[in-house]
Motif scaffolding. Sequence first.
Motif, PDB file in Angstrom:
ATOM      1  N   HIS A 287       0.830  -1.204   0.000  1.00 47.59           N
ATOM      2  CA  HIS A 287       0.000   0.000   0.000  1.00 47.59           C
ATOM      3  C   HIS A 287       0.866   1.256   0.000  1.00 47.59           C
ATOM      4  O   HIS A 287       0.646   2.182  -0.784  1.00 47.59           O
ATOM      5  CB  HIS A 287      -0.923   0.005   1.207  1.00 47.59           C
TER       6      HIS A 287
ATOM      7  N   PRO B 245      -8.837   4.147  -6.877  1.00 49.29           N
ATOM      8  CA  PRO B 245      -8.676   5.037  -5.728  1.00 49.29           C
ATOM      9  C   PRO B 245      -9.935   5.871  -5.508  1.00 49.29           C
ATOM     10  O   PRO B 245     -10.585   6.303  -6.460  1.00 49.29           O
ATOM     11  CB  PRO B 245      -7.492   5.917  -6.136  1.00 49.29           C
ATOM     12  N   ASP B 246     -10.285   6.065  -4.252  1.00 48.65           N
ATOM     13  CA  ASP B 246     -11.476   6.840  -3.911  1.00 48.65           C
ATOM     14  C   ASP B 246     -11.072   8.297  -3.732  1.00 48.65           C
ATOM     15  O   ASP B 246     -11.020   8.821  -2.612  1.00 48.65           O
ATOM     16  CB  ASP B 246     -12.092   6.275  -2.626  1.00 48.65           C
TER      17      ASP B 246
ATOM     18  N   CYS C 268      -6.650   5.331  -1.190  1.00 40.61           N
ATOM     19  CA  CYS C 268      -5.916   5.260  -2.463  1.00 40.61           C
ATOM     20  C   CYS C 268      -5.715   3.795  -2.851  1.00 40.61           C
ATOM     21  O   CYS C 268      -4.600   3.276  -2.904  1.00 40.61           O
ATOM     22  CB  CYS C 268      -4.577   5.974  -2.324  1.00 40.61           C
ATOM     23  N   LYS C 269      -6.837   3.135  -3.127  1.00 44.77           N
ATOM     24  CA  LYS C 269      -6.837   1.697  -3.381  1.00 44.77           C
ATOM     25  C   LYS C 269      -6.211   1.362  -4.728  1.00 44.77           C
ATOM     26  O   LYS C 269      -6.135   2.198  -5.617  1.00 44.77           O
ATOM     27  CB  LYS C 269      -8.263   1.167  -3.302  1.00 44.77           C
ATOM     28  N   ALA C 270      -5.799   0.105  -4.850  1.00 40.43           N
ATOM     29  CA  ALA C 270      -5.052  -0.306  -6.040  1.00 40.43           C
ATOM     30  C   ALA C 270      -5.871  -0.179  -7.316  1.00 40.43           C
ATOM     31  O   ALA C 270      -5.445   0.453  -8.286  1.00 40.43           O
ATOM     32  CB  ALA C 270      -4.558  -1.735  -5.868  1.00 40.43           C
ATOM     33  N   ARG C 271      -7.059  -0.780  -7.357  1.00 44.99           N
ATOM     34  CA  ARG C 271      -7.825  -0.821  -8.598  1.00 44.99           C
ATOM     35  C   ARG C 271      -8.552   0.485  -8.893  1.00 44.99           C
ATOM     36  O   ARG C 271      -8.596   0.932 -10.030  1.00 44.99           O
ATOM     37  CB  ARG C 271      -8.828  -1.977  -8.558  1.00 44.99           C
TER      38      ARG C 271
ATOM     39  N   GLY D 267      -3.414   4.136   1.729  1.00 49.55           N
ATOM     40  CA  GLY D 267      -3.440   3.227   0.587  1.00 49.55           C
ATOM     41  C   GLY D 267      -4.430   2.088   0.761  1.00 49.55           C
ATOM     42  O   GLY D 267      -5.023   1.618  -0.205  1.00 49.55           O
ATOM     43  N   ARG D 268      -4.611   1.642   1.980  1.00 47.03           N
ATOM     44  CA  ARG D 268      -5.513   0.519   2.244  1.00 47.03           C
ATOM     45  C   ARG D 268      -6.988   0.921   2.092  1.00 47.03           C
ATOM     46  O   ARG D 268      -7.799   0.148   1.575  1.00 47.03           O
ATOM     47  CB  ARG D 268      -5.271  -0.015   3.652  1.00 47.03           C
ATOM     48  N   TYR D 269      -7.332   2.122   2.543  1.00 42.58           N
ATOM     49  CA  TYR D 269      -8.739   2.487   2.609  1.00 42.58           C
ATOM     50  C   TYR D 269      -9.187   3.584   1.648  1.00 42.58           C
ATOM     51  O   TYR D 269     -10.379   3.755   1.431  1.00 42.58           O
ATOM     52  CB  TYR D 269      -9.092   2.899   4.037  1.00 42.58           C
TER      53      TYR D 269
END
Length: 258
Positions: A188, A240-241, A235-238, A231-233
């Motif tokens: 992350h 990002p919010d 800026c997500k991998a697939r 990154g976990r919650y």
Amino acid sequence: MRVKHPSSPAGDTATSRPRQAEAAGSAGVVPTGKLPARAGRGRKGPVVPDAATVAEIFRRFHDANPEPRGELEYVNPYTLLVAVVLSAQATDAGVNKATRPLFAIADTPAKMLALGEESLREAIKTIGLYRNKAKNVIALSRQLIERFGGEVPRSREALETLPGVGRKTANVVMNIAFGAPTIAVDTHLFRVANRIPLAPGKTPLAVEMGLEKVVPEPYRRHAHHWLILHGRYVCKARKPDCSRCLINDLCRYEAKTI
């Protein structure tokens, strides 16, 4: 003691393989307008923000969550070390589920050795790679007793001599257990550091070294927690919010969702 991020949704941590991927300026104010869509890339790759912008990024993380916490549960430095070793290729939630009853009966190296490898395997069999991890936990427990008087060493060099412990695990233990301003780079943090970009790099070590150069000293103690949780919650991998991102106006990631 159970440690939990106070702002988990509705709040090492994806982790790397054991031992392998175990892998500045003062505060200032920066403009809040959006950066041009393709800003942030130079002729030789991503361009990191200036010192004032980096300081503003971490000021916002601090203001939103002044005392971030890792999500692995532990009761002392030894159980933290064991939990981090077990978390490789496993979720924190899965590790916590297995270690709650385990740490109730084996919270010291001596108690873990008395429990034995076979019983330990049974206790952690829901965790990926549990056979090898059980072997490492027993071996590191024995070494802690024989070489360190049953105490978890405080230096990275000493920690990395223990079975199943690589640089990332050592950094986590040093930071959480002993308050060292180390930066543990998990998947992350690696993603976020390259996206913003704060410390672009092709390897976890390159990112770690880059962050050590740019993170302002007042924020270094908690820097890796903020970036990992972000990154976990968010800026997500697939996907990002970005609409929930408190630094979206400072981030130069080209594939934003807003």
